[in-house]
Design a protein around this motif. Structure first.
Motif, PDB file in Angstrom:
ATOM      1  N   LYS A  90      54.919  34.421  42.700  1.00  0.00           N
ATOM      2  CA  LYS A  90      54.644  33.036  43.062  1.00  0.00           C
ATOM      3  C   LYS A  90      53.604  32.387  42.138  1.00  0.00           C
ATOM      4  O   LYS A  90      53.208  31.253  42.356  1.00  0.00           O
ATOM      5  CB  LYS A  90      54.150  32.943  44.512  1.00  0.00           C
ATOM      6  CG  LYS A  90      55.176  33.352  45.524  1.00  0.00           C
ATOM      7  CD  LYS A  90      56.269  32.308  45.627  1.00  0.00           C
ATOM      8  CE  LYS A  90      57.132  32.575  46.838  1.00  0.00           C
ATOM      9  NZ  LYS A  90      58.013  31.443  47.116  1.00  0.00           N
ATOM     10  N   GLY A  91      53.135  33.127  41.134  1.00  0.00           N
ATOM     11  CA  GLY A  91      52.233  32.558  40.138  1.00  0.00           C
ATOM     12  C   GLY A  91      50.761  32.873  40.320  1.00  0.00           C
ATOM     13  O   GLY A  91      49.928  32.399  39.548  1.00  0.00           O
ATOM     14  N   TRP A  92      50.414  33.662  41.326  1.00  0.00           N
ATOM     15  CA  TRP A  92      49.006  33.990  41.561  1.00  0.00           C
ATOM     16  C   TRP A  92      48.535  34.971  40.496  1.00  0.00           C
ATOM     17  O   TRP A  92      49.271  35.861  40.069  1.00  0.00           O
ATOM     18  CB  TRP A  92      48.832  34.587  42.957  1.00  0.00           C
ATOM     19  CG  TRP A  92      48.972  33.563  44.042  1.00  0.00           C
ATOM     20  CD1 TRP A  92      50.096  32.834  44.328  1.00  0.00           C
ATOM     21  CD2 TRP A  92      47.981  33.151  44.965  1.00  0.00           C
ATOM     22  NE1 TRP A  92      49.849  31.999  45.376  1.00  0.00           N
ATOM     23  CE2 TRP A  92      48.558  32.163  45.785  1.00  0.00           C
ATOM     24  CE3 TRP A  92      46.669  33.520  45.173  1.00  0.00           C
ATOM     25  CZ2 TRP A  92      47.858  31.547  46.804  1.00  0.00           C
ATOM     26  CZ3 TRP A  92      45.962  32.905  46.195  1.00  0.00           C
ATOM     27  CH2 TRP A  92      46.561  31.924  46.995  1.00  0.00           C
ATOM     28  N   ARG A  93      47.291  34.807  40.072  1.00  0.00           N
ATOM     29  CA  ARG A  93      46.665  35.691  39.078  1.00  0.00           C
ATOM     30  C   ARG A  93      45.895  36.781  39.817  1.00  0.00           C
ATOM     31  O   ARG A  93      45.147  36.506  40.753  1.00  0.00           O
ATOM     32  CB  ARG A  93      45.718  34.858  38.202  1.00  0.00           C
ATOM     33  CG  ARG A  93      44.964  35.638  37.157  1.00  0.00           C
ATOM     34  CD  ARG A  93      44.170  34.680  36.264  1.00  0.00           C
ATOM     35  NE  ARG A  93      43.460  33.639  36.990  1.00  0.00           N
ATOM     36  CZ  ARG A  93      42.174  33.721  37.333  1.00  0.00           C
ATOM     37  NH1 ARG A  93      41.463  34.772  37.016  1.00  0.00           N
ATOM     38  NH2 ARG A  93      41.598  32.733  37.993  1.00  0.00           N
ATOM     39  N   ILE A  94      46.059  38.026  39.387  1.00  0.00           N
ATOM     40  CA  ILE A  94      45.389  39.174  40.002  1.00  0.00           C
ATOM     41  C   ILE A  94      44.335  39.694  39.031  1.00  0.00           C
ATOM     42  O   ILE A  94      44.628  39.926  37.858  1.00  0.00           O
ATOM     43  CB  ILE A  94      46.389  40.311  40.325  1.00  0.00           C
ATOM     44  CG1 ILE A  94      47.597  39.785  41.119  1.00  0.00           C
ATOM     45  CG2 ILE A  94      45.691  41.458  41.029  1.00  0.00           C
ATOM     46  CD1 ILE A  94      47.272  39.192  42.459  1.00  0.00           C
ATOM     47  N   GLU A  95      43.106  39.862  39.527  1.00  0.00           N
ATOM     48  CA  GLU A  95      42.023  40.446  38.729  1.00  0.00           C
ATOM     49  C   GLU A  95      41.524  41.690  39.431  1.00  0.00           C
ATOM     50  O   GLU A  95      41.285  41.684  40.635  1.00  0.00           O
ATOM     51  CB  GLU A  95      40.867  39.463  38.562  1.00  0.00           C
ATOM     52  CG  GLU A  95      41.164  38.347  37.607  1.00  0.00           C
ATOM     53  CD  GLU A  95      39.944  37.482  37.328  1.00  0.00           C
ATOM     54  OE1 GLU A  95      38.829  37.823  37.794  1.00  0.00           O
ATOM     55  OE2 GLU A  95      40.116  36.464  36.652  1.00  0.00           O
ATOM     56  N   MET A  96      41.370  42.736  38.676  1.00  0.00           N
ATOM     57  CA  MET A  96      40.899  44.012  39.207  1.00  0.00           C
ATOM     58  C   MET A  96      39.395  43.951  39.466  1.00  0.00           C
ATOM     59  O   MET A  96      38.663  43.271  38.752  1.00  0.00           O
ATOM     60  CB  MET A  96      41.189  45.144  38.227  1.00  0.00           C
ATOM     61  CG  MET A  96      42.658  45.269  37.835  1.00  0.00           C
ATOM     62  SD  MET A  96      43.744  45.577  39.214  1.00  0.00           S
ATOM     63  CE  MET A  96      43.125  47.134  39.767  1.00  0.00           C
ATOM     64  N   ARG A  97      38.957  44.669  40.478  1.00  0.00           N
ATOM     65  CA  ARG A  97      37.548  44.793  40.837  1.00  0.00           C
ATOM     66  C   ARG A  97      37.240  46.269  41.070  1.00  0.00           C
ATOM     67  O   ARG A  97      38.125  47.100  41.055  1.00  0.00           O
ATOM     68  CB  ARG A  97      37.236  44.021  42.123  1.00  0.00           C
ATOM     69  CG  ARG A  97      37.476  42.559  42.055  1.00  0.00           C
ATOM     70  CD  ARG A  97      36.341  41.881  41.373  1.00  0.00           C
ATOM     71  NE  ARG A  97      36.597  40.443  41.358  1.00  0.00           N
ATOM     72  CZ  ARG A  97      35.730  39.578  40.974  1.00  0.00           C
ATOM     73  NH1 ARG A  97      34.551  39.964  40.578  1.00  0.00           N
ATOM     74  NH2 ARG A  97      36.009  38.303  40.965  1.00  0.00           N
ATOM     75  N   SER A  98      36.000  46.551  41.349  1.00  0.00           N
ATOM     76  CA  SER A  98      35.635  47.912  41.741  1.00  0.00           C
ATOM     77  C   SER A  98      34.871  47.818  43.058  1.00  0.00           C
ATOM     78  O   SER A  98      34.321  46.774  43.399  1.00  0.00           O
ATOM     79  CB  SER A  98      34.771  48.576  40.669  1.00  0.00           C
ATOM     80  OG  SER A  98      33.598  47.824  40.456  1.00  0.00           O
ATOM     81  N   GLY A  99      34.849  48.894  43.805  1.00  0.00           N
ATOM     82  CA  GLY A  99      34.160  48.889  45.089  1.00  0.00           C
ATOM     83  C   GLY A  99      35.148  48.726  46.230  1.00  0.00           C
ATOM     84  O   GLY A  99      36.284  49.173  46.149  1.00  0.00           O
TER      85      GLY A  99
END
Length: 92
Positions: free
Chosen positions: A21-30
């Motif tokens: 659907k066009g959402w951007r995913i950014e990785m995190r930690s924790g």
């Protein structure tokens, strides 16, 4: 760069749906595995309420979290079919 897959298959499917659907995913930690960002993040987009959402690494209920991710995507005013060009619901 390709992102890491989520370890839970239901959450991974919901993330793939958000990406479709066009959402951007950014990785995190924790505690948060990552965050997803709406492609329509503007003044019409519910003042940011649905524009950013956390994706948890190990939620209490993976099925509920996957449904929550899909609900955020589907309820975004930029993705809703019943929202007119002015950003308001058509009243159906």
């Amino acid at each position: 760069m390709k992102r890491k897959r989520h370890t839970d298959k239901d959450i991974e499917a919901a993330i793939a749906y958000a990406e479709f659907k066009g959402w951007r995913i950014e990785m995190r930690s924790g505690h948060a595995w990552g965050r997803m960002y709406c492609p329509f993040n503007d003044a019409q987009c519910r003042c940011g309420e649905f524009c950013i959402a956390s994706i948890w690494s190990t939620p209490r209920s993976a099925g509920n979290h996957a449904r929550q991710i899909r609900r955020v995507v589907d309820n975004c005013s930029g993705h809703r079919d019943d929202v007119g060009e002015d950003g308001h619901e058509s009243g159906f």
